[in-house]
Design a protein around this motif. Structure first.
Motif, PDB file in Angstrom:
ATOM      1  N   PHE A   1       0.801  -1.226   0.000  1.00 24.74           N
ATOM      2  CA  PHE A   1       0.000   0.000   0.000  1.00 24.74           C
ATOM      3  C   PHE A   1       0.831   1.273   0.000  1.00 24.74           C
ATOM      4  O   PHE A   1       0.272   2.361  -0.125  1.00 24.74           O
ATOM      5  N   LYS A   2       2.132   1.161   0.128  1.00 21.38           N
ATOM      6  CA  LYS A   2       2.981   2.345   0.286  1.00 21.38           C
ATOM      7  C   LYS A   2       2.928   3.305  -0.890  1.00 21.38           C
ATOM      8  O   LYS A   2       3.240   4.478  -0.749  1.00 21.38           O
ATOM      9  N   ASP A   3       2.486   2.823  -2.055  1.00 24.09           N
ATOM     10  CA  ASP A   3       2.417   3.687  -3.230  1.00 24.09           C
ATOM     11  C   ASP A   3       1.112   4.485  -3.317  1.00 24.09           C
ATOM     12  O   ASP A   3       0.923   5.261  -4.255  1.00 24.09           O
ATOM     13  N   LEU A   4       0.236   4.353  -2.355  1.00 23.51           N
ATOM     14  CA  LEU A   4      -1.009   5.132  -2.326  1.00 23.51           C
ATOM     15  C   LEU A   4      -0.666   6.536  -1.830  1.00 23.51           C
ATOM     16  O   LEU A   4      -0.427   6.739  -0.641  1.00 23.51           O
ATOM     17  N   THR A   5      -0.638   7.476  -2.747  1.00 27.64           N
ATOM     18  CA  THR A   5      -0.188   8.822  -2.403  1.00 27.64           C
ATOM     19  C   THR A   5      -1.233   9.903  -2.662  1.00 27.64           C
ATOM     20  O   THR A   5      -0.909  11.078  -2.618  1.00 27.64           O
ATOM     21  N   ASP A   6      -2.462   9.507  -2.928  1.00 27.77           N
ATOM     22  CA  ASP A   6      -3.508  10.495  -3.156  1.00 27.77           C
ATOM     23  C   ASP A   6      -3.685  11.370  -1.922  1.00 27.77           C
ATOM     24  O   ASP A   6      -3.473  10.923  -0.789  1.00 27.77           O
ATOM     25  N   SER A   7      -4.111  12.607  -2.140  1.00 28.89           N
ATOM     26  CA  SER A   7      -4.222  13.561  -1.030  1.00 28.89           C
ATOM     27  C   SER A   7      -5.263  13.152   0.008  1.00 28.89           C
ATOM     28  O   SER A   7      -5.186  13.571   1.162  1.00 28.89           O
ATOM     29  N   ASN A   8      -6.230  12.325  -0.368  1.00 28.88           N
ATOM     30  CA  ASN A   8      -7.261  11.912   0.582  1.00 28.88           C
ATOM     31  C   ASN A   8      -6.852  10.672   1.387  1.00 28.88           C
ATOM     32  O   ASN A   8      -7.599  10.233   2.262  1.00 28.88           O
ATOM     33  N   ILE A   9      -5.673  10.116   1.111  1.00 30.59           N
ATOM     34  CA  ILE A   9      -5.232   8.893   1.785  1.00 30.59           C
ATOM     35  C   ILE A   9      -4.047   9.203   2.690  1.00 30.59           C
ATOM     36  O   ILE A   9      -3.028   9.724   2.235  1.00 30.59           O
ATOM     37  N   ASN A  10      -4.198   8.881   3.967  1.00 29.77           N
ATOM     38  CA  ASN A  10      -3.120   9.039   4.947  1.00 29.77           C
ATOM     39  C   ASN A  10      -2.666   7.659   5.399  1.00 29.77           C
ATOM     40  O   ASN A  10      -3.492   6.877   5.887  1.00 29.77           O
ATOM     41  N   LEU A  11      -1.380   7.385   5.250  1.00 23.70           N
ATOM     42  CA  LEU A  11      -0.819   6.113   5.698  1.00 23.70           C
ATOM     43  C   LEU A  11      -0.171   6.304   7.057  1.00 23.70           C
ATOM     44  O   LEU A  11       0.597   7.243   7.262  1.00 23.70           O
ATOM     45  N   VAL A  12      -0.472   5.405   7.975  1.00 18.80           N
ATOM     46  CA  VAL A  12       0.150   5.407   9.295  1.00 18.80           C
ATOM     47  C   VAL A  12       0.926   4.110   9.418  1.00 18.80           C
ATOM     48  O   VAL A  12       0.358   3.017   9.323  1.00 18.80           O
ATOM     49  N   LEU A  13       2.214   4.235   9.601  1.00 15.43           N
ATOM     50  CA  LEU A  13       3.094   3.077   9.691  1.00 15.43           C
ATOM     51  C   LEU A  13       3.286   2.700  11.152  1.00 15.43           C
ATOM     52  O   LEU A  13       3.764   3.504  11.954  1.00 15.43           O
ATOM     53  N   LEU A  14       2.879   1.485  11.501  1.00 15.42           N
ATOM     54  CA  LEU A  14       3.039   0.970  12.862  1.00 15.42           C
ATOM     55  C   LEU A  14       4.090  -0.126  12.817  1.00 15.42           C
ATOM     56  O   LEU A  14       3.904  -1.147  12.167  1.00 15.42           O
ATOM     57  N   ARG A  15       5.157   0.077  13.490  1.00 19.08           N
ATOM     58  CA  ARG A  15       6.253  -0.901  13.472  1.00 19.08           C
ATOM     59  C   ARG A  15       5.976  -2.034  14.463  1.00 19.08           C
ATOM     60  O   ARG A  15       5.294  -1.850  15.458  1.00 19.08           O
ATOM     61  N   GLU A  16       6.518  -3.185  14.136  1.00 21.90           N
ATOM     62  CA  GLU A  16       6.468  -4.354  15.035  1.00 21.90           C
ATOM     63  C   GLU A  16       5.043  -4.762  15.404  1.00 21.90           C
ATOM     64  O   GLU A  16       4.782  -5.156  16.541  1.00 21.90           O
ATOM     65  N   ARG A  17       4.129  -4.679  14.459  1.00 23.53           N
ATOM     66  CA  ARG A  17       2.750  -5.114  14.717  1.00 23.53           C
ATOM     67  C   ARG A  17       2.402  -6.235  13.744  1.00 23.53           C
ATOM     68  O   ARG A  17       2.585  -6.106  12.541  1.00 23.53           O
ATOM     69  N   ASN A  18       1.904  -7.332  14.295  1.00 28.63           N
ATOM     70  CA  ASN A  18       1.455  -8.430  13.437  1.00 28.63           C
ATOM     71  C   ASN A  18       0.002  -8.185  13.033  1.00 28.63           C
ATOM     72  O   ASN A  18      -0.627  -7.222  13.466  1.00 28.63           O
ATOM     73  N   HIS A  19      -0.533  -9.065  12.211  1.00 29.66           N
ATOM     74  CA  HIS A  19      -1.864  -8.837  11.652  1.00 29.66           C
ATOM     75  C   HIS A  19      -2.960  -8.724  12.717  1.00 29.66           C
ATOM     76  O   HIS A  19      -3.726  -7.755  12.699  1.00 29.66           O
ATOM     77  N   PRO A  20      -3.064  -9.681  13.645  1.00 23.76           N
ATOM     78  CA  PRO A  20      -4.134  -9.545  14.649  1.00 23.76           C
ATOM     79  C   PRO A  20      -3.989  -8.294  15.516  1.00 23.76           C
ATOM     80  O   PRO A  20      -4.988  -7.649  15.842  1.00 23.76           O
ATOM     81  N   SER A  21      -2.765  -7.908  15.833  1.00 26.92           N
ATOM     82  CA  SER A  21      -2.588  -6.746  16.713  1.00 26.92           C
ATOM     83  C   SER A  21      -2.865  -5.427  16.014  1.00 26.92           C
ATOM     84  O   SER A  21      -2.998  -4.390  16.667  1.00 26.92           O
ATOM     85  N   MET A  22      -2.994  -5.443  14.692  1.00 30.72           N
ATOM     86  CA  MET A  22      -3.321  -4.219  13.966  1.00 30.72           C
ATOM     87  C   MET A  22      -4.748  -3.760  14.284  1.00 30.72           C
ATOM     88  O   MET A  22      -5.087  -2.599  14.083  1.00 30.72           O
ATOM     89  N   GLY A  23      -5.573  -4.645  14.793  1.00 33.45           N
ATOM     90  CA  GLY A  23      -6.943  -4.295  15.138  1.00 33.45           C
ATOM     91  C   GLY A  23      -7.069  -3.580  16.470  1.00 33.45           C
ATOM     92  O   GLY A  23      -8.163  -3.173  16.850  1.00 33.45           O
ATOM     93  N   VAL A  24      -5.963  -3.401  17.166  1.00 31.23           N
ATOM     94  CA  VAL A  24      -5.979  -2.733  18.472  1.00 31.23           C
ATOM     95  C   VAL A  24      -5.542  -1.283  18.286  1.00 31.23           C
ATOM     96  O   VAL A  24      -4.554  -1.009  17.606  1.00 31.23           O
ATOM     97  N   ILE A  25      -6.281  -0.379  18.870  1.00 27.36           N
ATOM     98  CA  ILE A  25      -5.932   1.040  18.828  1.00 27.36           C
ATOM     99  C   ILE A  25      -5.281   1.386  20.159  1.00 27.36           C
ATOM    100  O   ILE A  25      -5.943   1.372  21.202  1.00 27.36           O
ATOM    101  N   GLU A  26      -3.994   1.666  20.110  1.00 27.64           N
ATOM    102  CA  GLU A  26      -3.274   2.069  21.312  1.00 27.64           C
ATOM    103  C   GLU A  26      -3.245   3.593  21.390  1.00 27.64           C
ATOM    104  O   GLU A  26      -3.742   4.283  20.494  1.00 27.64           O
ATOM    105  N   LYS A  27      -2.648   4.114  22.431  1.00 30.41           N
ATOM    106  CA  LYS A  27      -2.674   5.553  22.685  1.00 30.41           C
ATOM    107  C   LYS A  27      -2.138   6.367  21.503  1.00 30.41           C
ATOM    108  O   LYS A  27      -2.754   7.353  21.097  1.00 30.41           O
TER     109      LYS A  27
END
Length: 164
Positions: free
Chosen positions: A127-153
């Motif tokens: 997904f890193k090539d999605l650069t449209d102005s309406n798309i914001n990418l947030v990179l979370l390091r060291e997160r596996n697939h199931p843990s991506m569903g958790v919203i931390e602080k």
């Protein structure tokens, strides 16, 4: 109560989300569902997508490699793809209907994507090539697939700033 439920209650009580705004949140396959709903409606204010699923047959291969490395080493990749194709056919779904990137590229809906390079099932590299102005990418390091569903602080703070 899941953390996502807690933060949605908090966001609505603090008036961060305006009364008439409608935001959809989806994780993995649910992200594809949210994007498809958004594509069919005009009243969606934004999408929040966590580890969005790649095209279904690739998602099956990625999952098999991550969750069952021994079996995926013994069973040819084509067999996983064929099984994915048959499952879609049985459900009367076309492969092209599982391409979330095409939906996101053609959409003008503000979209926040949470991704991780450590997630082998829905990797950031897809997904890193999605650069449209309406798309914001947030990179979370060291997160596996199931843990991506958790919203931390940190993610919560990013989300609140994006909503404002």
């Amino acid at each position: 109560m899941r953390s996502s439920t807690l933060w949605s209650i908090t966001l609505s009580k603090t008036s961060i989300i305006k009364k008439d705004n409608l935001y959809l949140l989806g994780h993995s396959m649910g992200a594809l569902t949210a994007a498809r709903i958004s594509a069919s409606r005009q009243d969606i204010s934004g999408l929040i997508l966590q580890a969005p699923m790649v095209k279904f047959d690739q998602a099956v291969v990625n999952y098999a490699r991550a969750a069952h490395p021994l079996a995926s080493g013994l069973i040819p990749e084509n067999n996983f793809r064929e099984g994915a194709t048959r499952a879609l056919e049985k459900a009367n779904i076309y492969h092209d209907n599982t391409r979330i990137k095409a939906l996101l590229i053609s959409s003008s809906t503000p979209t926040l994507l949470f991704l991780s390079p450590s997630d082998p099932i829905a990797p950031y590299s897809e997904f890193k090539d999605l650069t449209d102005s309406n798309i914001n990418l947030v990179l979370l390091r060291e997160r596996n697939h199931p843990s991506m569903g958790v919203i931390e602080k940190n993610e919560y703070e990013l989300l609140v700033n994006w909503l404002k």
